[in-house]
Design an enzyme around this catalytic site. Structure first.
Site, PDB file in Angstrom:
ATOM      1  CE  LYS A 199      -3.533   2.409   2.470  1.00  0.00           C
ATOM      2  NZ  LYS A 199      -4.720   2.122   3.527  1.00  0.00           N
ATOM      3  CE  LYS A 223      -3.813   7.695   6.785  1.00  0.00           C
ATOM      4  NZ  LYS A 223      -4.889   6.981   6.592  1.00  0.00           N
ATOM      5  CE  LYS A 254      -6.149   1.736  -0.460  1.00  0.00           C
ATOM      6  NZ  LYS A 254      -6.831   1.595   0.812  1.00  0.00           N
TER       7      LYS A 254
HETATM    8  C1  PBG Z   1      -7.428   3.303   5.619  1.00  0.00           C
HETATM    9  C2  PBG Z   1      -7.822   2.968   4.069  1.00  0.00           C
HETATM   10  C3  PBG Z   1      -7.727   3.925   3.259  1.00  0.00           C
HETATM   11  C4  PBG Z   1      -8.322   3.693   1.997  1.00  0.00           C
HETATM   12  C5  PBG Z   1      -8.747   2.100   2.450  1.00  0.00           C
HETATM   13  N1  PBG Z   1      -8.351   1.955   3.745  1.00  0.00           N
HETATM   14  C6  PBG Z   1      -7.295   5.519   2.978  1.00  0.00           C
HETATM   15  C7  PBG Z   1      -5.707   5.676   3.634  1.00  0.00           C
HETATM   16  O1  PBG Z   1      -4.989   4.815   3.949  1.00  0.00           O
HETATM   17  O2  PBG Z   1      -5.853   6.805   4.079  1.00  0.00           O
HETATM   18  C8  PBG Z   1      -8.385   4.141   0.681  1.00  0.00           C
HETATM   19  C9  PBG Z   1      -9.175   3.787  -0.341  1.00  0.00           C
HETATM   20  C10 PBG Z   1      -9.462   4.469  -1.323  1.00  0.00           C
HETATM   21  O3  PBG Z   1      -8.893   5.508  -1.300  1.00  0.00           O
HETATM   22  O4  PBG Z   1     -10.544   4.190  -2.217  1.00  0.00           O
HETATM   23  N2  PBG Z   1      -6.929   2.418   6.339  1.00  0.00           N
END
Ligand code: PBG
Length: 342
Positions: A199, A223, A254
């Site tokens: 991620k 983050k 992701k």
């Molecule tokens: C948070 C989480 C996020 C998404 C899914 N779970 C956002 C982030 O990490 O700030 C993002 C999903 C999206 O943008 O469609 N744990």
């Protein structure tokens, strides 16, 4: 052996719809998709999310209606995300571990009404923390090991409620192993873990953060101490190898479309199924460009999702899952596809 023109004419295989269909390397079906859904407290609520056209905040009663549509269109699963009122958020995100919390109640309601579909639940603290981070902050830093302890409790609460797949999206180190051990000890031996293994720290999460209200509190800090650097490709394989070794059943990359190289790398490197998330910013790019007249939304969505499949994704989380499944089921679209093309 390489053939030469004119003996070799690749266009022969594109000359008619029937042969294009026969030689097609990748197919997209509703069975490839997962519909993310945002759940809110209350009843009768179906409130459009301005940042995500076509996506709503749903109270549990409406969530069930949507889950039925998901089932009826052949989409195998939903992914649930809670939207928590700002005044209920705390620094420690304690509502994340409430046994009667919004998500556990939503899981029970869907399981009772629509038992045929799978339920994937996010494991992370950001919808619940007043600072919007996925972890606990101790001495001004995201505290890895203390966060993992809370994530384990969150995963157990979700499994207890009947969630089929827990999906840690927090990027703390060691959480897959800790969650797997706790699930085994509690007897939840069949609960799957879908690790958001790869991620990236991405601006493409913008509309999601607006939708769950986790953006405002984040400030400029971002983050980047836990989510991956967008410049890194090798590191993805390291993260995936760790999570598979720790007991992940499924791994995810992701965002999706800007990271198709990473999806293909991960697909080649491991034998567990690889999922990908077409995140909120990717979806919003498609809806905005379509609204500006750049292209037809559903055609662009379909092409983007085929790209995920081509890269090696087994499952794709997309806000457009319902729209895509409807489109794929439309006999008119099939007729067009078959008659088109000179
Ligand atoms: C948070 C989480 C996020 C998404 C899914 N779970 C956002 C982030 O990490 O700030 C993002 C999903 C999206 O943008 O469609 N744990």
């Amino acid at each position: 052996m390489t053939g030469k023109f004119p003996a070799v004419r690749p266009r022969r295989l594109r000359a008619a719809p029937w042969v294009r269909r026969l030689v097609r390397e990748t197919t997209l079906t509703a069975a490839d998709l997962v519909q993310p859904l945002f759940v809110v407290e209350g009843s009768g609520i179906e409130r459009p999310i301005p940042a995500l056209p076509g996506v709503d905040h749903l109270s549990i009663d409406r969530l069930i209606e949507t889950a039925k549509k998901v089932r009826d269109l052949g989409i195998p699963a939903v992914a649930l995300f809670p939207v928590i009122a700002a005044e209920l958020k705390t620094a420690d995100g304690r509502l994340a571990v409430a046994a009667d919390g919004l998500v556990p109640r939503a899981v029970r309601a869907i399981k009772a009404a629509v038992p045929e579909i799978g339920i994937i639940c996010d494991v992370a603290l950001d919808p619940y923390t007043d600072h919007g981070h996925d972890g606990l902050i101790i001495d001004g830093k995201i505290a890895n090991d203390a966060t993992v302890e809370v994530l384990v409790r969150q995963a157990l609460v979700l499994a207890e409620a009947g969630c089929d797949v827990v999906a840690p999206s927090d990027m703390m180190d060691g959480r897959i192993g800790a969650i797997r051990t706790a699930l085994e000890q509690a007897g939840h031996t069949d609960t799957m873990i879908l690790s958001y293994a790869v991620k990236y720290a991405s601006v493409f999460y913008g509309p999601f953060r607006a939708a769950v209200g986790s953006a405002s509190a984040l400030g400029v800090k971002g983050k980047h101490t836990y989510q991956m650097d967008a410049a890194n490709r090798q590191e993805a394989l390291r993260e995936v190898a760790l999570d598979v070794a720790e007991g992940a059943d499924l791994v995810m990359v992701k965002p999706g479309m800007p990271y198709l190289d990473v999806i293909a790398d991960v697909r080649a490197a491991v034998s567990v199924p690889v999922f990908a998330y077409q995140v909120s910013g990717e979806y919003a790019m498609l809806t905005s460009a379509a609204a500006a007249g750049a292209f037809d939304f559903l055609s662009a969505l379909q092409e983007s999702l085929i790209a995920f499949k081509r890269a090696g994704a087994s499952g794709i989380l997309t806000y457009g899952a319902l729209a895509m499944a409807r489109y794929l089921a439309d006999p008119q679209r099939r007729a067009d596809e078959i008659s088109h093309g000179r």
